[in-house]
Enzyme design. Structure first.
Site: not given
Lengths: 326, 398
Positions: A54, A56, A81, A131
């Site tokens: 996915c 993450d 990230c 995130c």
């Protein structure tokens, strides 16, 4: 579209110094081993959330003192990230020293705020807010592991915008209270949809069960239904005030007074009138009329006759009525 | 040290190209459509530039090469032109393309779908290409156009253009290819490949940004996208940017010379292979799409456990520019369709890093990049939750 949206820059330029620093040197990155937990006389909790496929994934380690539920140490590992790493680092830091119950109250908003260089400037660009949601979710997972319950049990409300943590109940209430008509207005009032934008409509980064466009449509429909029901009830009990009436009821009310108090007067002079439209122009209600027969072209149609009609309607229907001949 | 390894995104303007462009800003600046000497003075170099373009892709004199603003405009002109000419006014309502085209193709096709046109998107195989037979199987009586890229921007994989061109020619279907990533890297010959339309952009082969070209084979219809003046024979209105056109011509000449293509094939591919081999020494790394049949300058490598944007971040800190199609690095957060097209391994979509070299890349730069990349992989795998970091297994590789 606005000027600032025409040329997009690098999203990295919008990262706060804290995000950059924690991305380059995360302080709480790593793992807690069984041996370390034993050393601390604590229970080791390991929780995973997300998946590499996915884009993450995060693993959270807690060493929890079972005598008082306090988190003695907290570490993370993250596949993601820069913002995912930075927010995981802050998340782990915020957990330290808190009890498990206190930790589950940490939201992704807290994580994002902790990453800001100053209180008024977001730490990450809007599309990166998702995130930090990972950090919020993995805490719930860890708490669930510790207490032996499902992570959903910590969620009291149905969250629609995970970035801004706005619930379905809040959205419905805000739409109703403020008579909101567009998704942009919802965003202005609640921040829902301001960040990753996935919750606005289908086709975004993440698929949702329900979107802001649906909630707006459904809530507006239920508001309209309630309005009609209230108007019908008031009408049935003979207590309807002009401002609570539907358009049809208003036309009927005005027409009724015209029939009984105004039209006979006009007919005597070989004339008549008809209602063309009623528009809300708050605080006024503008009634557009057209003169018929000998009234059309009569000089007093814009003076004495008009004042008389307006005066009767103001007295018998509503004081805010204005009559406008076309 | 600064190392630019993102040449599939754009390239540096070749200093020789820049020198040829310079006079057309302040010295020879007349409107090329003017009668006077200031305008007419631009013509010799414009003619020369056009000749370079014709020679670069081996176009015949009777064919057209239209100067456009970029490959996106060229592509849109073809696709929407075919829509207007063959679909709106005829009974052909079908287009064939692939899932891995540049958005200029796929977005234009999606727009046509909204207008009632049927579009077939061919999926790629494990090597990241399509088989010409796939095109043949999908062509039907209603097919108006086939649009397949010459080389892929992410993987560098080269598509069987010659075979597809023959299939289209035999079936009487128009064939467009987006050659943006092919020109200057491999030989591109429109006569050899039965191409009807071909699009390209100067900034991908060391020319300036903001100028591109569209090849149109003789007798193939072209409906202008931009209406206005009579420039480009009425096929593309708008005053030609002379400086950029001259730049594109010279860039084409320099990039497609026998010597330049040989340098790409022999020297650049060796540097690319050196970089690739060094990264592949690390455990759990693969070249996405494999190493066969691709442009000499490109490698797309999946480094397991390392999310693409964090890799780019670390490289950027050390002066290296590369690229990733992973969701987090892009503005719209959508995963790269090229990565997704591989389908079988969704993890690839987030761990792929693309390195694309140019003829200006040096061995010293590659050596430096190798060192930085290895350090970055070590650091990020240390943080990674999805990679079982075992220092011992890395000892040889790192």
């Amino acid at each position: 579209m606005a000027k600032n949206d025409l040329i997009s820059g690098s999203i990295w330029d919008e990262y706060s110094n804290q995000v950059v620093e924690r991305m380059n040197n995360p302080k709480h990155q790593g793992e807690i081993t069984e041996e370390r937990a034993k050393e601390l006389n604590a229970k080791l909790i390991i929780a995973d959330f997300g998946a590499e496929s996915c884009g993450d994934a995060v693993r959270l380690y807690w060493a929890v003192d079972e005598s008082n539920d306090k988190i003695l140490e907290s570490k993370f590992k993250s596949f993601g990230c820069g913002t995912a790493i930075a927010s995981s680092d802050v998340m782990a830091e915020l957990c330290v020293g808190k009890t498990v119950d206190e930790a589950v109250k940490i939201t992704n908003i807290d994580v994002e705020h902790a990453l800001r260089d100053n209180p008024d400037t977001p730490a990450v660009p809007p599309q990166k807010m998702h995130c930090s949601v990972m950090a919020y979710d993995v805490i719930k997972k860890a708490a669930g592991e510790y207490k032996g319950v499902d992570m959903e049990s910590f969620e009291e409300e149905e969250i629609i915008c995970e970035c801004a943590r706005v619930s379905l109940a809040t959205l419905k209430e805000v739409i109703k209270l403020n008579d909101l008509k567009t998704v942009e207005e919802i965003t202005d009032f609640t921040k829902a949809g301001a960040f990753c934008k996935s919750c606005i409509k289908p086709g975004g980064h993440e698929e949702k069960d329900i979107y802001l466009v649906d909630i707006l449509k459904d809530t507006r429909a239920s508001m309209e239904e309630e309005k009609l029901k209230t108007a019908a009830d008031a009408s049935a009990s003979g207590q309807a005030s002009f401002d609570k009436m539907t358009l049809v009821q208003r036309i009927k009310a005005v027409d009724s007074v015209i029939d009984s108090d105004i039209r006979p007067m006009l007919v005597m002079d070989g004339g008549d009138m008809e209602i063309i439209d009623i528009k809300e122009n708050l605080p006024h209600y503008d009634i557009y009329i057209r003169y018929l027969g000998s009234c059309s072209g009569c000089a007093s149609g814009s003076t004495g006759t008009l004042y008389a009609i307006e005066s009767v309607l103001q007295q018998k229907v509503d004081e805010n009525i204005r009559v406008l001949p076309i | 040290m600064e190392v630019y390894l993102d040449n599939n995104a754009t390239t540096m303007v070749d200093p020789k190209v820049f020198e040829e462009m310079k006079p057309f800003f302040c010295d020879i600046y007349g409107n090329p459509n003017s009668l006077h000497r200031f305008g007419a003075g631009t013509h010799p170099k414009m003619v020369e530039a056009l000749n370079f373009l014709y020679e670069g892709i081996n176009a015949a004199d009777e064919d057209d090469i239209i100067i456009t603003a970029n490959a996106t405009e060229s592509i849109n002109t073809v696709i929407k032109g075919v829509w207007i000419d063959k679909i709106l006014n005829g009974d052909k309502k079908h287009i064939i393309t692939t899932e891995v085209e540049h958005p200029a193709v796929t977005a234009a096709c999606r727009f046509l779908q909204s207008q009632g046109v049927a579009v077939t998107y061919l999926g790629v195989n494990a090597e990241g290409t399509i088989d010409a037979q796939q095109v043949k199987d999908c062509i039907k009586d209603e097919t108006a156009l086939v649009s397949v890229m010459w080389a892929n921007n992410e993987t560098g994989k080269i598509f069987p253009i010659k075979e597809i061109g023959q299939i289209c020619r035999d079936a009487g279907v128009l064939f467009h290819t987006d050659a943006t990533q092919a020109i200057g890297k491999i030989p591109v010959d429109v006569q050899d490949c039965n191409v009807d339309y071909l699009s390209f952009s100067a900034h991908k082969f060391h020319g300036p940004k903001g100028i591109g070209g569209l090849y149109v084979r003789k007798s193939c219809a072209l409906t202008p996208l931009l209406h206005g003046g009579e420039q480009m024979g009425g096929l593309r209105a708008g005053t030609v940017d002379v400086a950029s056109m001259v730049g594109m011509g010279w860039a084409m000449k320099l990039a497609t010379s026998t010597m330049a293509l040989a340098y790409e094939k022999n020297h650049i591919s060796k540097l690319r292979d050196k970089l690739e081999s060094a990264i592949l020494e690390l455990p759990d790394t693969i070249v996405i799409g494999g190493t066969e049949n691709r442009t000499p300058n490109t490698t797309l490598i999946s480094i397991r456990g390392v999310e693409g944007e964090s890799m780019l971040w670390d490289l950027n800190q050390k002066g290296i520019g590369a690229s990733t199609g992973s969701a987090c690095a892009s503005e719209d957060l959508e995963a790269n369709p090229v990565m997704n097209a591989f389908g079988s391994d969704s993890e690839l979509a987030h761990t792929g890093v693309r390195f694309s070299l140019s003829r200006f890349t040096t061995e010293e730069q590659i050596d430096y990049a190798i060192e930085v990349i290895k350090n970055a992989v070590t650091r990020l795998r240390g943080i990674s939750s999805s990679y079982a970091y075992a220092p011992a297994s890395h000892a040889s590789g790192l």
